[in-house]
Enzyme design. Structure first.
Site, PDB file in Angstrom:
ATOM      1  N   CYS A   1      30.946  58.543  61.529  1.00 25.73           N
ATOM      2  CA  CYS A   1      29.358  58.750  62.168  1.00 25.73           C
ATOM      3  C   CYS A   1      29.042  58.044  63.708  1.00 25.73           C
ATOM      4  CB  CYS A   1      28.848  57.287  61.574  1.00 25.73           C
ATOM      5  SG  CYS A   1      29.465  55.516  62.587  1.00 25.73           S
TER       6      CYS A   1
ATOM      7  N   HIS B   1      28.183  51.411  62.315  1.00 25.83           N
ATOM      8  CA  HIS B   1      27.555  52.791  61.188  1.00 25.83           C
ATOM      9  C   HIS B   1      26.224  53.132  62.534  1.00 25.83           C
ATOM     10  CE1 HIS B   1      26.594  55.787  59.176  1.00 25.83           C
ATOM     11  NE2 HIS B   1      25.773  55.581  59.223  1.00 25.83           N
TER      12      HIS B   1
ATOM     13  N   HIS C   1      23.436  61.270  59.211  1.00 25.59           N
ATOM     14  CA  HIS C   1      24.434  60.664  59.341  1.00 25.59           C
ATOM     15  C   HIS C   1      25.400  61.109  59.344  1.00 25.59           C
ATOM     16  CE1 HIS C   1      23.283  58.277  56.276  1.00 25.59           C
ATOM     17  NE2 HIS C   1      22.715  58.462  56.108  1.00 25.59           N
TER      18      HIS C   1
END
Length: 166
Positions: free
Chosen positions: A73, A125, A137
């Site tokens: 990510c 994240h 993402h």
């Protein structure tokens, strides 16, 4: 009639001069703010367009910076923003300190959204808010770079903060 037009023209010129003088002496002029807003909007659009080019690229935890054959990510966000002239640190935890805080209710396209999906108090994240309640993402092997709905998602339920870096 000619004198009337000259008088009106003189008044208009004087008004413009006074307005400019006030704007300059106050240290602000409306045009740069408008240009800045347009630039921010186009930068966000460019960031999103760059990111969308990588939809489907595989997820790999700990993927190397600058490599486009796989992303995690934060390597994804770091790469996409760097391609658009914005430097970000490598990890999501570090990226969460970049730019400035923006509330969930004031999200704009191009903002970064940070989550604690492990629910251990540590951000793990990052995703790009692309507007209309959607995120760009990457998060799991087999999924790779994708677009997800924010509302009701894991990233919504474990939301920690959002940052504006554009």
């Amino acid at each position: 009639m000619i004198n009337s037009k000259k008088t009106r023209f003189s008044k208009v010129i004087a008004g413009i001069g006074i307005s400019l003088s006030i704007a300059i002496s106050a240290g602000s002029f409306a045009l740069p703010q408008e240009v800045q807003a347009a630039t921010s909007s186009s930068t966000a659009s460019n960031v999103i367009a760059t990111g969308k080019k990588y939809i489907g690229v595989p997820y790999k935890f700990g993927a190397s910076s600058g490599i486009t054959s796989s992303f995690d990510c934060s390597s994804f966000t770091q790469y996409v923003y760097k391609k658009n002239g914005i430097s970000l640190p490598r990890s999501s935890k570090q990226q969460a300190k970049s730019g400035y805080y923006v509330s969930r209710s004031n999200l704009k396209a191009g903002d970064l959204i940070f989550s604690d999906t492990n629910r251990d108090g540590i951000i793990n994240h990052v995703s790009i808010y692309i507007g209309n309640g959607k995120l760009l993402h990457t998060y799991r092997v087999g999924v790779g770079v994708t677009i997800s709905t924010f509302a009701g998602s894991t990233w919504d339920k474990t939301y920690v903060t959002a940052r504006r870096v554009i």
